[in-house]
Design an enzyme around this catalytic site. Structure first.
Site, PDB file in Angstrom:
ATOM      1  N   CYS A   1     -44.508  92.288 -27.645  1.00 16.90           N
ATOM      2  CA  CYS A   1     -43.609  91.231 -27.041  1.00 16.90           C
ATOM      3  C   CYS A   1     -44.060  89.815 -25.939  1.00 16.90           C
ATOM      4  O   CYS A   1     -45.139  89.187 -26.719  1.00 16.90           O
ATOM      5  CB  CYS A   1     -42.634  92.303 -26.291  1.00 16.90           C
ATOM      6  SG  CYS A   1     -41.303  91.288 -25.452  1.00 16.90           S
TER       7      CYS A   1
ATOM      8  N   ASP B   1     -35.656  89.407 -35.531  1.00 20.78           N
ATOM      9  CA  ASP B   1     -36.068  89.355 -34.221  1.00 20.78           C
ATOM     10  C   ASP B   1     -35.024  88.339 -34.099  1.00 20.78           C
ATOM     11  O   ASP B   1     -35.072  87.231 -34.989  1.00 20.78           O
ATOM     12  CB  ASP B   1     -37.165  89.544 -34.543  1.00 20.78           C
ATOM     13  CG  ASP B   1     -37.459  89.530 -33.362  1.00 20.78           C
ATOM     14  OD1 ASP B   1     -36.657  88.435 -31.735  1.00 20.78           O
ATOM     15  OD2 ASP B   1     -39.177  89.915 -31.985  1.00 20.78           O
TER      16      ASP B   1
ATOM     17  N   HIS C   1     -36.721  93.802 -33.330  1.00 25.61           N
ATOM     18  CA  HIS C   1     -38.139  93.192 -32.009  1.00 25.61           C
ATOM     19  C   HIS C   1     -38.509  93.990 -31.545  1.00 25.61           C
ATOM     20  O   HIS C   1     -37.584  95.152 -31.082  1.00 25.61           O
ATOM     21  CB  HIS C   1     -37.328  92.124 -30.745  1.00 25.61           C
ATOM     22  CG  HIS C   1     -38.143  91.723 -29.779  1.00 25.61           C
ATOM     23  ND1 HIS C   1     -39.368  90.733 -30.061  1.00 25.61           N
ATOM     24  CD2 HIS C   1     -38.646  92.405 -28.898  1.00 25.61           C
ATOM     25  CE1 HIS C   1     -40.075  90.640 -29.170  1.00 25.61           C
ATOM     26  NE2 HIS C   1     -39.302  91.646 -28.210  1.00 25.61           N
TER      27      HIS C   1
END
Length: 303
Positions: free
Chosen positions: A180, A237, A271
């Protein structure tokens, strides 16, 4: 890039960091939740913890909390996991998500240590607060994450390698991975350091709005890359749309970086697909990405 008319491109839509985590990792009532002392090691924003969470045994490893001296004299906390009885293992720096160095990040260090690496996770937010103690996403981003300057982060990682090299690791063999927020940092550090051997970036933003503190955007640093990077991204994502991934692939190719630089997009993954402590976890994607990661570091770092 999407278009409303054939001749007028519309902006690519990207969910903000906090909104994307909430959208992709919001807890589902169908998940059984783990608790107890183990869960207490996770960041406040990660509670409750999903039962899918992996606990890597520490047998055969040395684990320790460390204090890493930085270039400006700050004592930066960090976590180390390394193979017991093995001297001069290659160093892997593990760059945390927006939640800081919580239990999952420490477990990732254990996994790398089991694979034969001297793994170090520096707390790159420590100057600005304890990210593990903040439960509100917006507060976390506004008060801690957004206050960590790119320049400080890159310098602190330099210091982390120096520390690892002085405390048993082989800092002549260097890898970096991140998740991330940390995935973006991997791209930036590969453009920053000529001493790096390889990086693996997990769902790190490729296109970002720059400001006085965060002055770099990964896609703009491609020509400066000094080490091969493997990007690991999720097809679903919404914070890093496929348009960004394709633009990064094109930029890598245009700069003559690909190969060896490469990006894998995992079908059906969102994600945070590697984060087994949350419902966003995708076991198939995580298994494939981990195998690729170990192979990548085996080729470029272990040699």
């Amino acid at each position: 890039m999407t278009t409303d008319r054939d001749d007028v491109p519309s902006p690519v839509e990207r969910l903000a960091e906090d909104r994307n985590w909430i959208a992709s990792t919001g807890l589902s009532r169908r998940h059984i939740l783990a608790g107890g002392a183990f869960a207490a090691g996770f960041a406040a924003a990660c509670q409750p913890v999903a039962a899918s969470t992996i606990q890597t045994p520490a047998d055969g490893l040395v684990e320790e909390a460390v204090s890493i001296p930085t270039s400006d004299g700050f004592a930066m906390p960090g976590f180390v996991a390394r193979p017991a009885g093995k001297k001069k293992a290659p160093v892997i720096v593990v760059v945390h998500e927006i939640f800081g160095v919580h239990e999952w990040v420490r477990d990732m260090c254990r996994r790398f240590a089991k694979a034969g690496y001297h793994a170090v996770a520096p707390d790159l937010f420590a100057r600005h607060g304890d990210a593990t103690k903040v439960s509100d996403f917006k507060q976390l981003v506004a008060e801690i994450v957004s206050n960590a300057p790119d320049k400080q982060v890159l310098s602190d990682i330099d210091a982390t390698y120096a520390f690892a090299g002085a405390h048993g690791g082989d800092a002549t063999r260097r890898g970096i991975t991140g998740f991330c927020w940390g995935g973006r940092v991997v791209w930036l550090y590969a453009a920053h350091s000529a001493a790096l051997d390889a990086g693996v970036a997990f769902y790190g933003r490729l296109v970002t709005q720059k400001n006085d503190l965060q002055t770099l955007s990964a896609i703009e640093e491609v020509a400066k890359l000094k080490a091969p990077v493997l990007g690991q991204y999720g097809e679903l994502d919404k914070g890093i749309p496929q348009a960004d991934v394709e633009a990064m692939r094109a930029a890598l190719k245009a700069a003559g970086k690909s190969p060896p630089d490469a990006i894998t997009v995992h079908a059906g993954a969102d994600h945070g697909f590697m984060a087994d402590y949350r419902p966003s976890y995708n076991a198939a994607a995580a298994k494939a990405a981990w195998s690729e990661t170990i192979d990548w570091f085996g080729k470029f770092v272990k040699g």
